[in-house]
Design an enzyme around this catalytic site. Structure first.
Site, PDB file in Angstrom:
ATOM      1  N   ASP A 156       0.861  -1.181   0.000  1.00 36.55           N
ATOM      2  CA  ASP A 156       0.000   0.000   0.000  1.00 36.55           C
ATOM      3  C   ASP A 156       0.901   1.235   0.000  1.00 36.55           C
ATOM      4  O   ASP A 156       1.934   1.262   0.670  1.00 36.55           O
ATOM      5  CB  ASP A 156      -0.924   0.021   1.213  1.00 36.55           C
ATOM      6  N   GLU A 195       1.066   5.640   0.102  1.00 35.60           N
ATOM      7  CA  GLU A 195       0.448   6.956   0.223  1.00 35.60           C
ATOM      8  C   GLU A 195       1.212   7.868  -0.737  1.00 35.60           C
ATOM      9  O   GLU A 195       2.433   7.710  -0.912  1.00 35.60           O
ATOM     10  CB  GLU A 195       0.527   7.486   1.656  1.00 35.60           C
ATOM     11  N   HIS A 206      -5.777   4.654   6.132  1.00 36.79           N
ATOM     12  CA  HIS A 206      -5.098   5.522   5.162  1.00 36.79           C
ATOM     13  C   HIS A 206      -3.643   5.772   5.521  1.00 36.79           C
ATOM     14  O   HIS A 206      -3.090   6.805   5.160  1.00 36.79           O
ATOM     15  CB  HIS A 206      -5.858   6.851   4.979  1.00 36.79           C
ATOM     16  N   ASP A 264      -2.791  -0.194   6.144  1.00 35.57           N
ATOM     17  CA  ASP A 264      -3.641  -0.609   5.023  1.00 35.57           C
ATOM     18  C   ASP A 264      -3.100  -1.883   4.360  1.00 35.57           C
ATOM     19  O   ASP A 264      -3.862  -2.763   3.947  1.00 35.57           O
ATOM     20  CB  ASP A 264      -3.755   0.517   3.986  1.00 35.57           C
TER      21      ASP A 264
END
Ligand code: SF4
Length: 542
Positions: free
Chosen positions: A27, A29, A167, A172
């Site tokens: 995951d 960001e 998030h 995540d």
């Protein structure tokens, strides 16, 4: 940067059981949605194998540009948090090593996969090989409609994951990894057992019948023939494959064709018949289609359209007839042809070369009636007004029949006519002449091959894999009671004979025994093949 890991497998064959696959659930960001303009701000990844967590990777990344406020609002990551963190150039080498040899997994995988590969390529690393596994797509196949949507938050609740998504990259990734483990467990009951099954499931377009993929569970990963059966046991469809289990499963992954959806809706069971060779599978498929005429095999009923050309020299003034059944003790036949268009073209080609009568009136030796326009055009020997007697007409017919066996002169005449038309720039007529010539030449090639096969009696052949194949009168011997194929070949066995003929043409086989050594007329064989090569070459250039 945090990295904990165990070694991974290095081969990712599609047949590998899922319990032996190492998954890297990732995951990211980022500062935005575009892998070109946006940059990564955090990487979280977890490796799983056999349901066990075996490695973890987590780091914040300094993106080198300002993080938009709405991103900060969503993730809690702001410029201050990443100011002292490594840039992506420093993160990528370790991450590339971490993910190497794993199956890349992410929730809405396209996003993370494109960011990771854009960063790898930008820094001259090899991209992660596709396809990635998307847990959202997988959930749609496996748990829909038991869940209201396939958002990560929803799936985490459904599987009661220990870590809840928030998030942030690692949380995540951890949640997505637990979701993956849950999905694979449920997927196992649907027959998703290997990496190939998993990729097929994720690729699947529609899912109305996906839950019945387990109908393929009993099939072997071996070559053979498969039968889709309805609730009443009726055969709905017959097909063949080099891998029965994989092929049948592929129907349930979402073929997209309306007919296939209808077939799957009616299917109650799937049966597989393993075969020892490709030829056996081809022949068995054809025999089963002929026997059952399955609703979803278009080929099942096409043989009823097949037609022959018939010439019966026992008649006083024979003509070339189009017939559906090759009946008549004294008659000669050419065919079967697949459509009435083909049979008409072949008839016209022969009538172009031989001035045989074309009228359909019954004629005895003394029958007389007024000739038609073909007499004036010199296109008919005109037996109707007595211009030719039965003996001389009989010679004409004998010439025609012998040219079916030794077609050198016939083909030469037709080819010359076609060339003359082209030179005279009568291109439309030349094209029609070419079509007629091609259909006739192809039928003559088939005729020679079929006679050779049929008249050789028992044949023992060895294929390229060293397997022995036995044919009796052109019919593959496989203990199912199918007898030799007679000549002229009946319509309902024409597909089977075509399959054997085509397979022998395509494959290298060694002839070990023949009851009657193969022989074919010398005249015409070379010309036939040269002519067909020329016509096909001309077609390719068009
Ligand atoms: S010329 Fe006479 S025999 Fe020939 S097709 Fe015409 S009617 Fe028939």
């Amino acid at each position: 940067m945090q990295v904990l890991e165990s070694p991974v497998q290095t081969t990712l064959e599609e047949g590998i059981p899922l319990s032996e696959v190492t998954f890297c659930v990732v995951d990211l960001e980022t500062t935005g949605g575009s892998p070109v303009d946006s940059r990564i701000t955090e990487v979280g990844a977890v490796k799983y194998r056999g349901g066990e967590r075996i490695g973890v990777f987590q780091t914040l990344v300094n993106p080198g540009l300002a993080i938009p406020p709405y991103i900060t609002h969503l993730t809690g990551i702001d410029d201050l948090m990443v100011r002292g963190e490594p840039p992506i150039e420093a993160v990528i080498p370790t991450f590339a090593e971490f993910v190497r040899g794993c199956v890349f997994v992410a929730h809405n995988a396209r996003f993370d996969f494109s960011f990771v590969n854009a960063a790898l390529v930008r820094l001259d690393y090899d991209p992660v090989p596709p396809p990635p596994v998307c847990t959202a797509r997988l959930a749609r196949r496996v748990v829909w409609p038991d869940v209201p949507n396939v958002r990560l938050q929803t799936l985490a609740q459904y599987f009661r994951t220990a870590v809840r998504p928030c998030h942030r990259a690692l949380a995540d990734a951890e949640a997505a990894a637990e979701v993956l483990v849950g999905l694979l467990e449920l997927g196992g009951r649907l027959g998703i057992a290997t990496l190939g099954d998993l990729h097929g499931t994720v690729r699947a377009r529609g899912r109305p019948h996906f839950g019945r993929i387990r109908l393929a569970d009993g099939l072997p990963n071996a070559a053979g023939v498969y039968l889709f059966r309805g609730r009443d046991g009726r055969v709905l469809y017959v097909g063949k494959s080099k891998d029965l289990r994989t092929r049948v499963k592929s129907y349930f992954y979402g073929d997209g064709r309306k007919k296939i959806e209808e077939l799957l809706a009616e299917t109650h069971s799937v049966e597989g018949v393993p075969c020892g060779s490709e030829l056996e599978a081809l022949v068995l498929e054809t025999r089963l289609i002929r026997t059952h005429e399955p609703k979803y095999n278009r080929r099942g009923r096409t043989w009823r359209r097949y037609a022959y050309l018939k010439i019966d020299p026992s008649e006083a003034f024979p003509r070339i007839k189009v017939v559906r059944e090759p009946k008549g003790d004294h008659a000669s036949f050419l065919g079967p042809f697949p459509t009435s268009h083909h049979v008409r073209l072949a008839k016209e080609a022969l009538e172009e070369a031989f001035p045989i009568r074309r009228c359909t009136r019954a004629m005895g030796p003394k029958t007389r009636f007024a000739p038609c326009a073909l007499a004036d055009l010199g296109r008919c020997a005109t037996p109707c007004d007595g211009r030719i007697d039965p003996e001389r007409y009989g010679e004409l017919v004998r010439d025609l029949l012998s040219s079916l066996t030794s077609p050198g002169g016939l083909l030469e005449a037709l080819e010359e006519r076609m060339d003359r038309l082209a030179q005279a720039e009568r291109f439309e007529e030349a094209a029609e002449a070419r079509d007629r010539l091609r259909v006739l030449a192809e039928a003559l090639v088939r005729r020679r091959a079929d006679r050779w096969l049929s008249q050789s009696g028992a044949l023992r052949l060895r294929d390229a894999q060293g397997r022995t194949l036995r044919l009796l009168g052109a019919s593959l011997v496989r203990g199912d009671g199918a007898g030799p194929i007679p000549l002229p070949c009946p319509r309902d066995r024409a597909d089977e004979l075509a399959v054997v003929r085509a397979w022998l043409t395509r494959n290298r086989v060694r002839l070990e025994h023949a009851d009657h050594p193969p022989a074919e007329p010398v005249d015409g064989g070379g010309r036939l093949h040269a002519l067909l090569t020329r016509l096909r070459e001309a077609d390719r250039r068009q």
